[in-house]
Design a protein around this motif. Structure first.
Motif, short mmCIF file in Angstrom:
data_model
loop_
_atom_site.label_atom_id
_atom_site.label_comp_id
_atom_site.label_asym_id
_atom_site.label_seq_id
_atom_site.Cartn_x
_atom_site.Cartn_y
_atom_site.Cartn_z
N THR A 159 -6.92 -11.99 7.58
CA THR A 159 -6.35 -11.56 8.86
C THR A 159 -5.30 -10.47 8.64
O THR A 159 -5.24 -9.49 9.40
CB THR A 159 -5.72 -12.75 9.58
OG1 THR A 159 -6.71 -13.78 9.75
CG2 THR A 159 -5.22 -12.34 10.96
N PHE A 160 -4.47 -10.63 7.60
CA PHE A 160 -3.48 -9.60 7.28
C PHE A 160 -4.14 -8.26 6.96
O PHE A 160 -3.72 -7.21 7.46
CB PHE A 160 -2.63 -10.05 6.09
CG PHE A 160 -1.63 -11.11 6.41
CD1 PHE A 160 -1.32 -11.42 7.73
CD2 PHE A 160 -0.99 -11.82 5.40
CE1 PHE A 160 -0.40 -12.42 8.03
CE2 PHE A 160 -0.07 -12.80 5.69
CZ PHE A 160 0.24 -13.10 7.00
N LYS A 204 -5.55 -2.65 8.53
CA LYS A 204 -6.53 -1.59 8.76
C LYS A 204 -6.64 -1.22 10.23
O LYS A 204 -6.92 -0.05 10.56
CB LYS A 204 -7.90 -2.03 8.21
CG LYS A 204 -7.96 -2.15 6.70
CD LYS A 204 -9.36 -2.39 6.21
CE LYS A 204 -9.90 -3.72 6.68
NZ LYS A 204 -11.24 -4.01 6.12
N ASP A 205 -6.41 -2.18 11.12
CA ASP A 205 -6.49 -1.90 12.55
C ASP A 205 -5.34 -1.04 13.05
O ASP A 205 -5.39 -0.57 14.20
CB ASP A 205 -6.53 -3.20 13.35
CG ASP A 205 -7.88 -3.88 13.28
OD1 ASP A 205 -8.85 -3.21 12.89
OD2 ASP A 205 -7.97 -5.09 13.59
N ILE A 225 -5.43 0.78 -1.74
CA ILE A 225 -4.37 0.31 -2.64
C ILE A 225 -3.60 -0.85 -2.01
O ILE A 225 -3.36 -1.88 -2.65
CB ILE A 225 -3.41 1.48 -2.97
CG1 ILE A 225 -4.13 2.50 -3.86
CG2 ILE A 225 -2.16 0.97 -3.68
CD1 ILE A 225 -3.33 3.77 -4.09
N PHE A 226 -3.24 -0.71 -0.74
CA PHE A 226 -2.47 -1.77 -0.09
C PHE A 226 -3.33 -3.01 0.15
O PHE A 226 -2.89 -4.14 -0.10
CB PHE A 226 -1.92 -1.26 1.25
CG PHE A 226 -0.75 -0.33 1.10
CD1 PHE A 226 0.53 -0.82 0.93
CD2 PHE A 226 -0.94 1.05 1.11
CE1 PHE A 226 1.61 0.04 0.80
CE2 PHE A 226 0.13 1.91 0.97
CZ PHE A 226 1.41 1.40 0.81
N CYS A 227 -4.57 -2.82 0.61
CA CYS A 227 -5.43 -3.98 0.90
C CYS A 227 -5.82 -4.70 -0.39
O CYS A 227 -5.87 -5.94 -0.44
CB CYS A 227 -6.67 -3.52 1.66
SG CYS A 227 -6.31 -2.86 3.31
N PHE A 228 -6.10 -3.94 -1.44
CA PHE A 228 -6.46 -4.56 -2.71
C PHE A 228 -5.26 -5.32 -3.28
O PHE A 228 -5.43 -6.40 -3.87
CB PHE A 228 -6.91 -3.49 -3.70
CG PHE A 228 -7.37 -4.04 -5.03
CD1 PHE A 228 -8.57 -4.72 -5.13
CD2 PHE A 228 -6.60 -3.88 -6.16
CE1 PHE A 228 -9.00 -5.24 -6.34
CE2 PHE A 228 -7.01 -4.39 -7.38
CZ PHE A 228 -8.22 -5.07 -7.47
N GLY A 229 -4.06 -4.77 -3.09
CA GLY A 229 -2.86 -5.48 -3.54
C GLY A 229 -2.69 -6.81 -2.84
O GLY A 229 -2.37 -7.83 -3.48
#
Length: 442
Positions: A372-373, A378-379, A421-425
């Protein structure tokens, strides 16, 4: 004869065979490949086809990426550099035009934020990691940092938007009133009544008293930094600001909604169910249009409600509805014995939720919470449809420049890398947290 033979034959080995290396086909990359990629005819065919596709993709992509155009100042110069380097195919010059990234990467990060104030968002996001450290790595960070974690939510907007220092201080005093009221009134008028009274007192402070006190203190001691209007926010700074605040607020709100949906109080349950189902049934882009156009209609005349704040509120409400369902799934997955065990210890409802039920439910729900985060972060790119210049919105203004008219893939690729980068982190941290909280020994 048989007795003598029985006495001389050794049934236990008294010498050791020399140690031998394991077969080459069972260890190393060869062994891993045999076990995972070539276990049968079907797997072998799929492996070969996928390998051919990956090689073809890299063969086409790597030359395009390794383009000698970093010093170009326009799309025309990029094509000249590619022609000079012999990168001419049947469809013309072939290669990425990285000059646009070299020239506009700062704008993609900060939008139109004043260049001489870049230190403020940089400092704000560096301090963000410091404030998150006690929460994310509680076993490795001194607990004294929790005090800074509590201060940071008021420091963060002040650094970004600027203005008087008394604004975040007065906002923090409202929470002091809230927690003090709950703590000292619960033993006098009851827990539920103390919560209601404290919330009303804090709301009265924020709506009617805080502004006058802030103006009075600012006139006596004018401590302020340069203000930056919201229209100057943009790029990844805007996406991170909206994402971080919405993520931080949606989790506790989602917990409250999940508990309310499972409540035995009919009115509380009905309100929570109605809110969750309504928000989940409406696209986020619709809520953003409501925030940008309709919300001011319901405010008193002359009220200035910041557009970024409106977007943050809508994004938080949207994410909290989905978060509530994720957490409700974790609560439903707990066996009934956990609730009975909490009752047998003599704990009241809130104590059992805080000490026994909710920690286990959140642990079960970690994958769904992090998903969800990530989806919420991304939204944040949807804010471009209401005129805010997030990274995708900035691409339109960059391509409107005649020098870069026609650039597409380079800009979108750079933005995709930043979001990855942020989502993979976040994804890797969720895996770390699951392993750290794992209680089984399998």
């Amino acid at each position: 004869m048989s007795d003598t033979h029985a006495e001389t034959v050794a049934f236990v080995r008294d010498t050791m065979l020399p140690q031998q290396e394991p077969p080459a086909s069972t260890v190393g990359f060869l062994g891993w490949s045999k076990t995972n990629l070539f276990t049968g005819p079907f797997n072998t065919i799929v492996t070969v086809l996928c390998s051919v596709f990956i090689v073809w993709l890299l063969w086409m992509l790597i030359p395009w990426l390794l383009s000698p155009t970093w010093n170009a100042t326009s799309l025309g110069e990029c094509r000249e550099f590619l022609v000079a380097a012999g990168r001419v195919g049947e469809h013309g010059a072939s290669g990425a035009c990285w000059g646009v990234i070299r020239e506009r990467w700062i704008q993609l990060l900060f939008g139109f934020y004043p260049a001489d104030l870049y230190w403020r968002p940089i400092l704000a996001f560096v301090l963000l990691f410091v404030a998150l450290a006690p929460v994310l790595f509680s076993d490795k960070v001194p607990g004294r940092l929790l005090m800074f974690t509590m201060i940071y939510p008021f420091l963060f907007p002040w650094l970004l938007w600027g203005g008087t220092i008394w604004s975040p201080i007065c906002a923090a005093l409202g929470f002091v009133i809230l927690f003090a009221g709950v703590k000292y009134l619960s033993g006098v008028i009851g827990q539920l009544a103390s919560i209601i009274v404290s919330v009303l007192a804090a709301a009265a402070w924020w709506l009617f008293v805080s502004g006058a006190v802030q103006d009075a203190l600012a006139s006596i001691l004018p401590l302020a930094i340069q203000s930056v209007p919201s229209r100057d926010f943009g790029g990844m700074m805007l996406s991170i600001t909206i994402g971080v605040v919405a993520i931080a607020c949606s989790l506790p709100l989602g917990i409250v909604l999940a508990l309310g949906r499972r409540s035995d109080l009919l009115i509380v349950k009905s309100l929570c169910v109605g809110f969750i189902e309504f928000i989940r049934g409406v696209p986020l882009i619709t809520l953003l249009f409501v925030a940008s156009t309709l919300l001011n209609i319901f405010m008193p005349p002359g009220t200035s409600f910041d557009i970024i704040l409106r977007v943050i509120i809508m994004a938080t409400l949207f994410a909290s509805a989905y978060m509530a369902e994720v957490i409700r799934g974790g609560l439903a997955a707990l066996p009934k014995g956990q609730y009975e065990g909490a009752d047998s210890l003599g704990l009241d409802y809130w104590q059992s939720q805080r000490l026994i039920i909710m920690p286990q439910a959140l642990k079960i729900s970690i994958p769904g919470i992090v998903s969800t985060f990530i989806g919420l972060f991304k939204d944040t790119t949807l804010v471009s449809v209401i005129g805010l210049l997030d990274p995708l919105g900035l691409t339109n203004s960059i391509r409107a420049d005649q020098a870069w008219n026609g650039i597409v893939w380079e800009l979108y690729g750079f933005i995709a890398v930043l979001f990855f980068i942020f989502c993979f982190g976040m994804s890797r941290y969720s895996m770390y947290l699951e392993n750290r909280l794992k209680t089984d020994h399998r």
